[in-house]
Design a protein around this motif. Structure first.
Motif, PDB file in Angstrom:
ATOM      1  N   THR A 111       3.541 -27.812   6.977  1.00  0.00           N
ATOM      2  CA  THR A 111       4.168 -27.639   6.313  1.00  0.00           C
ATOM      3  C   THR A 111       5.167 -26.601   4.691  1.00  0.00           C
ATOM      4  O   THR A 111       4.588 -25.609   5.746  1.00  0.00           O
ATOM      5  CB  THR A 111       3.085 -27.861   5.247  1.00  0.00           C
ATOM      6  N   ALA A 112       6.114 -27.169   4.103  1.00  0.00           N
ATOM      7  CA  ALA A 112       7.085 -26.046   3.635  1.00  0.00           C
ATOM      8  C   ALA A 112       7.155 -26.749   1.858  1.00  0.00           C
ATOM      9  O   ALA A 112       7.576 -28.179   2.637  1.00  0.00           O
ATOM     10  CB  ALA A 112       7.455 -25.399   4.960  1.00  0.00           C
ATOM     11  N   ASN A 113       7.725 -26.480   1.877  1.00  0.00           N
ATOM     12  CA  ASN A 113       8.129 -26.655   0.803  1.00  0.00           C
ATOM     13  C   ASN A 113       9.879 -26.189   0.847  1.00  0.00           C
ATOM     14  O   ASN A 113      10.361 -26.012   1.635  1.00  0.00           O
ATOM     15  CB  ASN A 113       8.067 -25.678  -1.218  1.00  0.00           C
ATOM     16  N   LEU A 114       9.960 -27.252   0.223  1.00  0.00           N
ATOM     17  CA  LEU A 114      11.767 -27.953   0.690  1.00  0.00           C
ATOM     18  C   LEU A 114      12.873 -26.641  -0.546  1.00  0.00           C
ATOM     19  O   LEU A 114      12.257 -26.534  -1.647  1.00  0.00           O
ATOM     20  CB  LEU A 114      11.712 -29.241   0.062  1.00  0.00           C
ATOM     21  N   ALA A 115      13.927 -26.902   0.000  1.00  0.00           N
ATOM     22  CA  ALA A 115      15.044 -25.690  -1.066  1.00  0.00           C
ATOM     23  C   ALA A 115      15.143 -26.186  -2.159  1.00  0.00           C
ATOM     24  O   ALA A 115      15.246 -24.959  -2.761  1.00  0.00           O
ATOM     25  CB  ALA A 115      16.247 -25.587   0.267  1.00  0.00           C
ATOM     26  N   ASP A 116      15.466 -27.197  -2.665  1.00  0.00           N
ATOM     27  CA  ASP A 116      15.010 -28.158  -3.985  1.00  0.00           C
ATOM     28  C   ASP A 116      14.499 -27.405  -5.045  1.00  0.00           C
ATOM     29  O   ASP A 116      14.595 -27.872  -5.871  1.00  0.00           O
ATOM     30  CB  ASP A 116      15.637 -29.581  -4.064  1.00  0.00           C
ATOM     31  N   GLY A 117      12.824 -27.723  -3.730  1.00  0.00           N
ATOM     32  CA  GLY A 117      11.709 -27.541  -4.598  1.00  0.00           C
ATOM     33  C   GLY A 117      10.982 -28.341  -5.447  1.00  0.00           C
ATOM     34  O   GLY A 117      10.303 -28.290  -6.140  1.00  0.00           O
ATOM     35  N   ALA A 118      11.950 -30.163  -4.426  1.00  0.00           N
ATOM     36  CA  ALA A 118      10.969 -31.297  -5.789  1.00  0.00           C
ATOM     37  C   ALA A 118      10.561 -32.193  -4.792  1.00  0.00           C
ATOM     38  O   ALA A 118       9.724 -32.530  -5.143  1.00  0.00           O
ATOM     39  CB  ALA A 118      13.249 -31.916  -5.853  1.00  0.00           C
ATOM     40  N   GLY A 119       9.621 -31.347  -3.850  1.00  0.00           N
ATOM     41  CA  GLY A 119       9.419 -31.954  -2.815  1.00  0.00           C
ATOM     42  C   GLY A 119       8.966 -31.096  -1.836  1.00  0.00           C
ATOM     43  O   GLY A 119       9.492 -29.596  -1.480  1.00  0.00           O
ATOM     44  N   PHE A 120       8.619 -31.382  -0.838  1.00  0.00           N
ATOM     45  CA  PHE A 120       7.674 -30.317   1.179  1.00  0.00           C
ATOM     46  C   PHE A 120       7.798 -31.617   2.392  1.00  0.00           C
ATOM     47  O   PHE A 120       8.075 -32.726   1.742  1.00  0.00           O
ATOM     48  CB  PHE A 120       6.306 -30.077   0.765  1.00  0.00           C
ATOM     49  N   VAL A 121       8.136 -31.131   3.026  1.00  0.00           N
ATOM     50  CA  VAL A 121       8.449 -31.337   4.224  1.00  0.00           C
ATOM     51  C   VAL A 121       6.944 -31.361   4.903  1.00  0.00           C
ATOM     52  O   VAL A 121       6.143 -30.719   4.957  1.00  0.00           O
ATOM     53  CB  VAL A 121       9.487 -31.255   5.141  1.00  0.00           C
ATOM     54  N   GLN A 122       6.536 -32.105   5.858  1.00  0.00           N
ATOM     55  CA  GLN A 122       4.994 -32.233   6.546  1.00  0.00           C
ATOM     56  C   GLN A 122       5.889 -32.394   8.190  1.00  0.00           C
ATOM     57  O   GLN A 122       6.015 -33.647   8.204  1.00  0.00           O
ATOM     58  CB  GLN A 122       4.028 -32.597   6.217  1.00  0.00           C
ATOM     59  N   LEU A 123       5.403 -31.802   8.728  1.00  0.00           N
ATOM     60  CA  LEU A 123       5.746 -32.124  10.610  1.00  0.00           C
ATOM     61  C   LEU A 123       5.098 -31.839  11.289  1.00  0.00           C
ATOM     62  O   LEU A 123       4.252 -31.000  11.910  1.00  0.00           O
ATOM     63  CB  LEU A 123       7.407 -32.597  10.879  1.00  0.00           C
TER      64      LEU A 123
END
Length: 203
Positions: A111-123
């Protein structure tokens, strides 16, 4: 008509001829020295193959199995190509029909915050390799720096790009490269062919 004078016996050759002879001898000497240097640098003329590191992972050849029957009216079943492996430089083509693939499941999800700060990704991820168990052991031994490299790559992603198939494929390539870089730095060999998403959530 005047006759050409023949050189008298015992006379010295002209300077022009001397220069041509000296130039030819110098050129032959340079070519010979270059050839000798090339042979020396290539290991001499011993006929021995270059030494191969016995600890280096080896490709696992696929056991002979009958090919699946083709559907009626069609030719042979299509072969799905995996990615390509970079062995020394992590991009050497491998024919998946000739080698056995091994999948390594990374147990914990990422799980990590995305570069634009508008969300996150979980995989969740699984890795594939065509090499023997040494690569699998290297992946397990280097799980902490591999995990760190994966999180660094994920934190540089853009939510909009990840929402497209091309963005997901680019992420696969970036993750494969990052993992192979860690393995090369820590173990001296990459060997990961591709990464596969077992789950992927973008919010």
């Amino acid at each position: 008509m005047s006759k050409a004078k023949s050189p008298e016996p015992g006379s010295k050759p002209k300077k022009g001829k001397k220069k041509i002879i000296v130039g030819t001898v110098a050129a032959v000497a340079l070519v010979g020295a270059g050839a000798a240097t090339g042979v020396y640098l290539a290991g001499g003329i011993t006929g021995q193959a270059p030494k191969v590191d016995p600890h280096r992972p080896k490709l696992v050849e696929r056991s002979e199995e009958p090919e699946p029957p083709a559907a009626e009216g069609e030719g042979a079943a299509p072969v799905l190509k995996e990615g390509t492996v970079d062995v020394e430089n992590d991009r050497v083509p491998i024919d998946p029909r000739k080698y056995e693939v091994t999948y390594v499941n990374l147990e914990q999800s990422f799980t990590a915050n995305l570069a634009d700060g508008a969300g996150f990704v979980q995989l969740g991820l699984s890795l594939s390799t065509y090499y023997d168990g040494k690569v699998v052991q290297n992946i397990q031994r280097q799980s902490v720096p591999i995990r760190s490299a994966i999180l660094m790559v994920l934190s540089q992603q853009d939510a909009e790009a990840l929402s497209t198939p091309q963005g997901k494929q680019l992420l696969q390539r970036d993750l494969t490269t990052a993992i192979n870089q860690v393995l090369r730095q820590k173990e001296g060999f990459g060997g990961v062919d591709n990464v596969y998403f077992s789950n992927l959530v973008i919010q």
